[in-house]
Structures are given as C-alpha cells and as structure tokens.
Design an enzyme around this catalytic site. Structure first.
Site, mmCIF file in Angstrom:
data_model
loop_
_atom_site.group_PDB
_atom_site.id
_atom_site.type_symbol
_atom_site.label_atom_id
_atom_site.label_comp_id
_atom_site.label_asym_id
_atom_site.label_seq_id
_atom_site.Cartn_x
_atom_site.Cartn_y
_atom_site.Cartn_z
ATOM 1 N N HIS A 1 3.820 13.856 6.921
ATOM 2 C CA HIS A 1 3.778 15.195 6.799
ATOM 3 C C HIS A 1 4.335 15.964 7.853
ATOM 4 O O HIS A 1 4.137 15.643 8.873
ATOM 5 C CB HIS A 1 2.055 15.579 6.669
ATOM 6 C CG HIS A 1 1.559 14.648 5.608
ATOM 7 N ND1 HIS A 1 1.455 15.350 4.491
ATOM 8 C CD2 HIS A 1 0.899 13.570 5.684
ATOM 9 C CE1 HIS A 1 0.815 14.390 3.556
ATOM 10 N NE2 HIS A 1 0.200 13.261 4.226
ATOM 11 N N CYS B 1 -1.715 -3.931 3.092
ATOM 12 C CA CYS B 1 -2.721 -5.102 3.263
ATOM 13 C C CYS B 1 -1.900 -6.329 3.866
ATOM 14 O O CYS B 1 -2.734 -7.317 4.035
ATOM 15 C CB CYS B 1 -2.800 -5.506 1.695
ATOM 16 S SG CYS B 1 -1.728 -5.897 0.715
ATOM 17 N N SER C 1 0.827 -1.191 0.113
ATOM 18 C CA SER C 1 -0.085 0.037 -0.057
ATOM 19 C C SER C 1 0.903 1.147 0.016
ATOM 20 O O SER C 1 1.446 1.477 -0.893
ATOM 21 C CB SER C 1 -1.022 -0.145 1.220
ATOM 22 O OG SER C 1 -1.926 1.262 0.766
#
Length: 144
Positions: free
Chosen positions: A72, A87, A67
């Site tokens: 940030h 996953c 994935s």
C-alpha cells in the site's frame, strides 16, 4: 507454526515510485521469485483517489501458493507498507531489502510474527491433536 508474517512500514520513500502504478505492479510481479515463492496469478494494483483527500495512493497484491504479498502506498506522505504472509518460511531479510531498495526507503520499521503457533502442519501431529481432543470430549461426556 502456520508460518511467518512480515509487516513493514517504509518512511521517506521516493514519492514518484509510490505513485507509479506500473512500477508497483512490476515490484509485485518480481517479489515472489525474489523470496522463493510461487505466484499463482498476476498482481492486481488499484488506485485509490478520493477527491480532496491527500491520502490517495495505490494498493496492490499478488496471490502466491503460500498465501499473499501486499503493498500500500501513500505518495503524498512518502509512506508505504508491505505485508508478506506465508505458510512457508522465507528469507525475511531478502524480503525487507528488496522493498527498501525498490522504493528507495530512508527509514523503516518491521515486525515478523510467527502465525498459528498451534497450527499442526503435519497430518500425524494433526491426528494426535484431534484424537486427544476427542478423548477429552468423550471422557467429559462419560463423567456426566
């Protein structure tokens, strides 16, 4: 279950590290291997700077076969976030510790979500679910 989703917020982080685009890139480049995932492309890091906005920062992500991992940063606020979605199960403690160590985080909060609780990973289980749903639809159609 589809997979785990780790969300972490780091406070009182090292502002110099949070502002360093190359550093954030290197962290994202190392992350997949640290949590036994497979990187499928190089990381991408983008600087966000709106003139006059003290909330500038860096956003970066790396796509993994399982994935993604995203970071940030907000250097002026000493704040950073981590998002690891997969996953496949991974060691959430290793993922957390790596982030805390790399950004010299003093205080943090995190949550681990189990995403897709009804997602059938196994094809035999999927077939059973689909067959059951089709039988319900067929029974409802015949009942009319």
């Amino acid at each position: 279950m589809y997979g785990p989703h780790l969300l972490l917020e780091g406070y009182n982080c090292n502002a110099e590290l949070l502002a360093d685009m190359g550093f954030v890139y290197r962290v994202l480049d190392m992350y997949p291997e640290r949590i036994k995932m497979r990187k499928i492309m190089p990381p991408h890091v983008q600087k966000y700077l709106d003139p006059g906005d003290p909330s500038w920062g860096l956003s970066g992500f790396v796509l993994i076969a399982e994935s993604h991992i995203a970071i940030h940063t907000y250097p002026e606020k000493g704040f950073a976030t981590l998002d690891v979605f997969s996953c496949k199960d991974f060691d959430e403690n290793a993922a957390t510790e790596f982030f805390l160590e790399m950004f010299e985080v003093e205080r943090f909060h995190y949550r681990l979500y189990k995403r897709g609780k009804d997602y059938p990973k196994d094809i035999k289980k999927s077939l059973k679910v689909v067959s059951s749903e089709r039988a319900k639809i067929s029974a409802a159609a015949h009942a009319r």
